[in-house]
Design a protein around this motif. Structure first.
Motif, mmCIF file in Angstrom:
data_model
loop_
_atom_site.group_PDB
_atom_site.id
_atom_site.type_symbol
_atom_site.label_atom_id
_atom_site.label_comp_id
_atom_site.label_asym_id
_atom_site.label_seq_id
_atom_site.Cartn_x
_atom_site.Cartn_y
_atom_site.Cartn_z
ATOM 1 N N MET A 1 22.267 -2.533 -29.097
ATOM 2 C CA MET A 1 21.638 -3.328 -30.151
ATOM 3 C C MET A 1 21.116 -2.444 -31.294
ATOM 4 S SD MET A 1 21.093 -6.368 -31.109
ATOM 5 C CE MET A 1 21.321 -7.300 -29.583
ATOM 6 N N ALA A 2 20.535 -1.287 -30.958
ATOM 7 C CA ALA A 2 20.024 -0.383 -31.988
ATOM 8 C C ALA A 2 21.161 0.168 -32.828
ATOM 9 C CB ALA A 2 19.233 0.756 -31.347
ATOM 10 N N ARG A 3 22.305 0.474 -32.200
ATOM 11 C CA ARG A 3 23.462 0.991 -32.958
ATOM 12 C C ARG A 3 23.875 -0.020 -34.026
ATOM 13 N NH1 ARG A 3 25.020 2.425 -27.571
ATOM 14 N NH2 ARG A 3 25.082 4.703 -27.251
ATOM 15 N N ARG A 4 23.962 -1.284 -33.650
ATOM 16 C CA ARG A 4 24.384 -2.300 -34.603
ATOM 17 C C ARG A 4 23.349 -2.482 -35.707
ATOM 18 N NH1 ARG A 4 23.579 -7.359 -36.018
ATOM 19 N NH2 ARG A 4 21.769 -7.463 -34.640
ATOM 20 N N ALA A 5 22.070 -2.562 -35.326
ATOM 21 C CA ALA A 5 21.009 -2.819 -36.298
ATOM 22 C C ALA A 5 20.872 -1.692 -37.315
ATOM 23 C CB ALA A 5 19.685 -3.041 -35.571
ATOM 24 N N TYR A 6 21.070 -0.448 -36.886
ATOM 25 C CA TYR A 6 20.861 0.698 -37.768
ATOM 26 C C TYR A 6 22.156 1.230 -38.373
ATOM 27 C CZ TYR A 6 16.225 0.666 -35.635
ATOM 28 O OH TYR A 6 14.973 0.296 -35.200
ATOM 29 N N GLY A 7 23.267 0.568 -38.102
ATOM 30 C CA GLY A 7 24.532 0.969 -38.715
ATOM 31 C C GLY A 7 25.184 2.181 -38.097
ATOM 32 N N TRP A 8 24.755 2.574 -36.881
ATOM 33 C CA TRP A 8 25.368 3.722 -36.215
ATOM 34 C C TRP A 8 26.704 3.318 -35.586
ATOM 35 C CZ3 TRP A 8 20.071 4.431 -33.421
ATOM 36 C CH2 TRP A 8 19.171 5.025 -34.310
ATOM 37 N N ARG A 9 27.584 4.272 -35.436
ATOM 38 C CA ARG A 9 28.892 3.991 -34.825
ATOM 39 C C ARG A 9 28.712 3.630 -33.342
ATOM 40 N NH1 ARG A 9 30.142 8.846 -37.522
ATOM 41 N NH2 ARG A 9 30.162 9.895 -35.495
ATOM 42 N N PRO A 10 29.653 2.869 -32.787
ATOM 43 C CA PRO A 10 29.520 2.450 -31.383
ATOM 44 C C PRO A 10 29.442 3.602 -30.390
ATOM 45 C CG PRO A 10 31.165 1.123 -32.508
ATOM 46 C CD PRO A 10 30.807 2.219 -33.446
ATOM 47 N N ASP A 11 30.010 4.764 -30.752
ATOM 48 C CA ASP A 11 30.001 5.898 -29.821
ATOM 49 C C ASP A 11 28.875 6.895 -30.100
ATOM 50 O OD1 ASP A 11 31.012 6.714 -32.248
ATOM 51 O OD2 ASP A 11 32.567 8.022 -31.387
ATOM 52 N N THR A 12 27.954 6.557 -31.003
ATOM 53 C CA THR A 12 26.860 7.470 -31.328
ATOM 54 C C THR A 12 25.888 7.598 -30.150
ATOM 55 O OG1 THR A 12 26.981 6.825 -33.664
ATOM 56 C CG2 THR A 12 24.956 7.921 -32.934
ATOM 57 N N PRO A 13 25.590 8.815 -29.695
ATOM 58 C CA PRO A 13 24.594 8.990 -28.620
ATOM 59 C C PRO A 13 23.223 8.501 -29.075
ATOM 60 C CG PRO A 13 25.926 10.971 -28.894
ATOM 61 C CD PRO A 13 26.225 10.098 -30.064
ATOM 62 N N VAL A 14 22.572 7.664 -28.269
ATOM 63 C CA VAL A 14 21.271 7.076 -28.611
ATOM 64 C C VAL A 14 20.369 7.104 -27.376
ATOM 65 C CG1 VAL A 14 20.046 5.018 -29.431
ATOM 66 C CG2 VAL A 14 22.330 5.527 -30.307
ATOM 67 N N VAL A 15 19.069 7.324 -27.610
ATOM 68 C CA VAL A 15 18.087 7.197 -26.537
ATOM 69 C C VAL A 15 16.885 6.439 -27.085
ATOM 70 C CG1 VAL A 15 16.973 9.416 -27.055
ATOM 71 C CG2 VAL A 15 16.741 8.403 -24.784
ATOM 72 N N ALA A 16 16.335 5.546 -26.274
ATOM 73 C CA ALA A 16 15.107 4.830 -26.626
ATOM 74 C C ALA A 16 13.918 5.571 -26.044
ATOM 75 C CB ALA A 16 15.151 3.400 -26.094
ATOM 76 N N GLY A 17 12.830 5.617 -26.804
ATOM 77 C CA GLY A 17 11.634 6.305 -26.349
ATOM 78 C C GLY A 17 10.383 5.520 -26.702
ATOM 79 N N PRO A 18 9.236 5.978 -26.237
ATOM 80 C CA PRO A 18 7.973 5.272 -26.494
ATOM 81 C C PRO A 18 7.422 5.553 -27.891
ATOM 82 C CG PRO A 18 7.551 7.200 -25.159
ATOM 83 C CD PRO A 18 9.045 7.139 -25.328
ATOM 84 N N GLY A 19 8.215 5.258 -28.889
ATOM 85 C CA GLY A 19 7.812 5.486 -30.270
ATOM 86 C C GLY A 19 8.380 6.776 -30.831
ATOM 87 N N ALA A 20 8.528 6.816 -32.159
ATOM 88 C CA ALA A 20 9.067 8.015 -32.801
ATOM 89 C C ALA A 20 8.144 9.218 -32.630
ATOM 90 C CB ALA A 20 9.313 7.747 -34.285
ATOM 91 N N GLN A 21 6.826 8.970 -32.584
ATOM 92 C CA GLN A 21 5.869 10.075 -32.466
ATOM 93 C C GLN A 21 6.099 10.887 -31.196
ATOM 94 O OE1 GLN A 21 3.550 11.361 -34.519
ATOM 95 N NE2 GLN A 21 3.127 12.888 -32.934
ATOM 96 N N ALA A 22 6.363 10.212 -30.095
ATOM 97 C CA ALA A 22 6.583 10.928 -28.836
ATOM 98 C C ALA A 22 7.788 11.854 -28.936
ATOM 99 C CB ALA A 22 6.785 9.928 -27.695
ATOM 100 N N MET A 23 8.823 11.405 -29.621
ATOM 101 C CA MET A 23 10.026 12.236 -29.749
ATOM 102 C C MET A 23 9.840 13.348 -30.775
ATOM 103 S SD MET A 23 12.972 9.332 -29.167
ATOM 104 C CE MET A 23 12.260 8.057 -30.181
ATOM 105 N N ILE A 24 8.994 13.117 -31.778
ATOM 106 C CA ILE A 24 8.651 14.193 -32.720
ATOM 107 C C ILE A 24 7.990 15.343 -31.964
ATOM 108 C CG2 ILE A 24 7.071 14.787 -34.605
ATOM 109 C CD1 ILE A 24 7.614 12.006 -35.786
ATOM 110 N N GLN A 25 7.152 15.019 -31.000
ATOM 111 C CA GLN A 25 6.454 16.054 -30.240
ATOM 112 C C GLN A 25 7.363 16.763 -29.230
ATOM 113 O OE1 GLN A 25 2.579 13.164 -30.107
ATOM 114 N NE2 GLN A 25 2.670 14.724 -28.538
ATOM 115 N N LEU A 26 8.377 16.066 -28.730
ATOM 116 C CA LEU A 26 9.249 16.659 -27.713
ATOM 117 C C LEU A 26 10.358 17.519 -28.297
ATOM 118 C CD1 LEU A 26 9.754 13.822 -25.058
ATOM 119 C CD2 LEU A 26 8.702 16.066 -24.697
ATOM 120 N N LEU A 27 10.918 17.114 -29.421
ATOM 121 C CA LEU A 27 12.095 17.806 -29.966
ATOM 122 C C LEU A 27 11.914 19.315 -30.113
ATOM 123 C CD1 LEU A 27 13.532 15.374 -32.691
ATOM 124 C CD2 LEU A 27 14.708 16.237 -30.652
ATOM 125 N N PRO A 28 10.780 19.821 -30.608
ATOM 126 C CA PRO A 28 10.655 21.272 -30.801
ATOM 127 C C PRO A 28 10.832 22.084 -29.517
ATOM 128 C CG PRO A 28 8.940 20.110 -32.013
ATOM 129 C CD PRO A 28 9.606 19.110 -31.149
#
Length: 607
Positions: A1-28
């Motif tokens: 559903m997120a791929r369609r809503a945000y215009g990403w291709r069907p094969d784009t790797p996607v992960v859902a998380g508890p908000g963007a802030q949590a992933m901002i802290q994890l990525l580094p």
């Protein structure tokens, strides 16, 4: 559903998380330590999180130093400035970084309101990670839902760090339902765009400068921003202040008409404490803009929404309460008219201050080579053709995206009649009528007085115009109170209204329509309008478009039997007629600009 809503291709790797802030802290922590470029003085958590993880962080305003970094972080649109980067630019940067094992992180937390800036299908499976926040656009911040998409290796590692149940079941259920509701999203984008323009106009009229942002907020500048922040907080309006930029504030969108009125009252209180005394045109500029800043262009006479100052008085229980205006009121007690005349007389002091400011600006410019061009630039700030065009276009776009409900909301921003009583034809006519009358009031008239008397004439006209908007309204309590201000405004708009009708007729010929029909409609119907001025541009627009404009409508629950302008035209206006009116409006603005340039050219040649 997120791929369609945000215009990403069907094969784009996607992960859902508890908000963007949590992933901002994890990525580094998923990258080897190295140089990181955070572009702009943006959301501080990005620089903080990368530095906390041991990376060497550099902040820069542009992408110039991107080649020196292993990781580049961009917030698009930026928070809090609203600056955007073209998707193609970011996609090219991601390709360059991927070639040398680098990574581009694009935080698109505010991109729901400006989809054209999002990477969408350009998100690659290597070299880029895009973050999307769910709560900001859908108003569900406590739901704790966000998404990351892009680089296959990074997304896989991020999913592993998040664990098996990073998002609650209720959040996933709500997210699926919201992301699938395309109609709601389209209607909300239009509503936010209209509300953002309204907020921007309100802030500009209050004396703030550098008003910018996206359709969820506006960032402004003022030398006394900290003091204003505290004043607004005392009145229950919270803004974001910036310790590193003490002359900046960020305003979120008010939640509806009551919230806009509350903000306006709070700004009035701050103004009384000197908000505009040291900024822009000072108190004069604030007064000179207020009459038409609700959308910059003023609604048709009966449609004029009370200006912000009038709304503030109404909320406090004093002054005039607004309501339906008439151009020729019946005889009233002399005391009421004298009271209104006294108020208009007080506004004369504003006009008296306006003229010296105009002279003060025009005299030094007159001594410069091509100084009249600089005068034209200053004058353009008081001409509302762009804002008017955008507001009318928003009504047309609302029909396409959200149907009659969205269109009623959009048209309510520029007219005072009850939008809930309007059908498709009524909404379409209201938008076209607003474009027609405001072409005269907000475009032709200011320039007319500028050409005759320079900046002093323009400033004096705007002061008169504002006095009419502030007290030129009819109410049961003060039926004749605004008579003097209204009649003075009628007087100064007499020449421009006739001229605007002629310009519309010329524009009709330029766009392949009938100039003769426009002139005929003016000859037959302009004099039947309740206003001595509004009938001319309205009948010209109606004749050129083959539409009957005006007619019966409802104001504040009262039926008003107005005459039809171009009564021979069809009454069933459609959304596509708004598009035709916008094309006619653009052509009329071009014809008007050409005439003004010709006048200045002749004046220059004559010495």
């Amino acid at each position: 559903m997120a791929r369609r809503a945000y215009g990403w291709r069907p094969d784009t790797p996607v992960v859902a998380g508890p908000g963007a802030q949590a992933m901002i802290q994890l990525l580094p922590y998923l990258r080897t330590r190295g140089p990181v470029l955070v572009v702009g003085r943006t959301y501080a958590e990005h620089a903080y999180s990368w530095a906390r993880a041991g990376h060497k962080v550099k902040e820069a305003w542009s992408l110039t130093h991107a080649s020196e970094a292993d990781v580049v972080v961009v917030v698009n649109p930026d928070n809090p400035t609203g600056r955007t980067f073209e998707p193609d630019v970011l996609a090219g940067l991601a390709t360059q970084l991927a070639r040398r094992g680098g990574l581009l992180v694009v935080d698109e937390s505010f991109a729901d309101v400006s989809q054209e800036t999002a990477l969408g299908s350009k998100v690659a499976s290597k070299g880029v990670v895009v973050l999307r926040s769910f709560g900001k656009f859908y108003g569900l911040a406590g739901l704790r839902l966000g998404f990351a998409a892009g680089d296959e290796e990074m997304i896989s590692e991020l999913a592993a760090e998040l664990g098996p149940w990073p998002v609650s079941g209720p959040a996933l259920h709500a997210g699926r339902a919201a992301l699938a509701d395309d109609a709601w999203a389209a209607e909300m984008r239009l509503q936010l765009a209209v509300d953002a323009l309204r907020l921007e106009s309100l802030l500009q009229s209050a004396g703030f400068s550098q008003v910018r942002g996206c359709d969820l907020f506006r960032m402004v500048r003022h030398p006394r921003a900290s003091e204003i922040h505290r004043s607004l907080a005392r009145d229950g309006v919270w803004t974001r202040a910036f310790e590193e930029r003490p002359d900046h504030l960020r305003f979120g969108l008010p939640g509806g008409p009551d919230a806009f009125a509350r903000l306006d009252r709070a700004l009035e209180t701050a103004k009384d404490g000197g908000l505009t005394s040291k900024a822009g045109f000072g108190r004069l500029g604030h007064r000179a803009h207020r009459g038409d800043r609700a959308c910059r262009a003023r609604p048709r006479r009966r449609d004029r929404r009370p200006g912000p100052a009038l709304e503030a008085r109404r909320a406090s229980g004093g002054g005039d309460g607004g309501g339906r205006r008439v151009a020729r009121p019946p005889p009233q007690p002399a005391g009421a008219r004298r009271g209104g005349a006294a108020q208009a007389g007080r506004r004369r002091r504003v006009r008296a201050r306006a003229r010296p400011v105009g002279f003060a600006l025009s005299l030094p410019l007159g001594g410069l080579p091509y100084g009249y061009l600089l005068e034209g630039v200053l004058a353009s700030m008081l001409v509302a053709q762009k804002s008017l065009y955008l507001h009318v276009r928003a009504v047309r776009d609302a029909f396409a995206a959200g149907g009659i409900g969205a269109a009623r909301h959009a048209v309510s921003m520029i007219v005072g009649r009850d939008p809930s009583k309007l059908d498709e034809a009524g909404v379409s006519r209201a938008a076209i009528e607003s474009a027609a009358e405001n072409f005269s009031d907000a475009v032709v008239a200011p320039v007319f007085w500028l050409v005759l008397f320079g900046l002093p004439g323009l400033f004096a006209y705007k002061a008169i115009n504002t006095a009419d908007s502030m007290i030129g309204h009819k109410t049961e309590r003060h039926r004749a109170f605004g008579w003097a201000a209204a009649r003075l405004d009628d007087l100064v708009n007499l020449p421009a209204s006739r001229l605007s009708g002629a310009i519309v007729a010329i524009a009709a010929a330029l766009t392949g329509r009938s100039a003769g029909a426009a002139f005929r409609a003016m000859r037959e119907d302009a004099g039947r309008h309740a206003s001595p001025n509004a009938g001319w541009p309205e009948s010209a627009f109606g004749g050129a478009l083959g539409l009957a404009l005006g007619g019966p409508r409802i104001y504040s629950g009262v039926a008003v039997d107005d005459p039809w302008m171009n009564r021979r035209g069809r009454q069933d206006a459609r959304p596509e007629d708004i598009g035709a009116a916008l094309r006619l409006f653009r052509s009329a603005c071009a014809a008007h600009a050409g005439a003004v340039l010709a006048v200045f050219g002749v004046a220059t040649l004559m010495g």
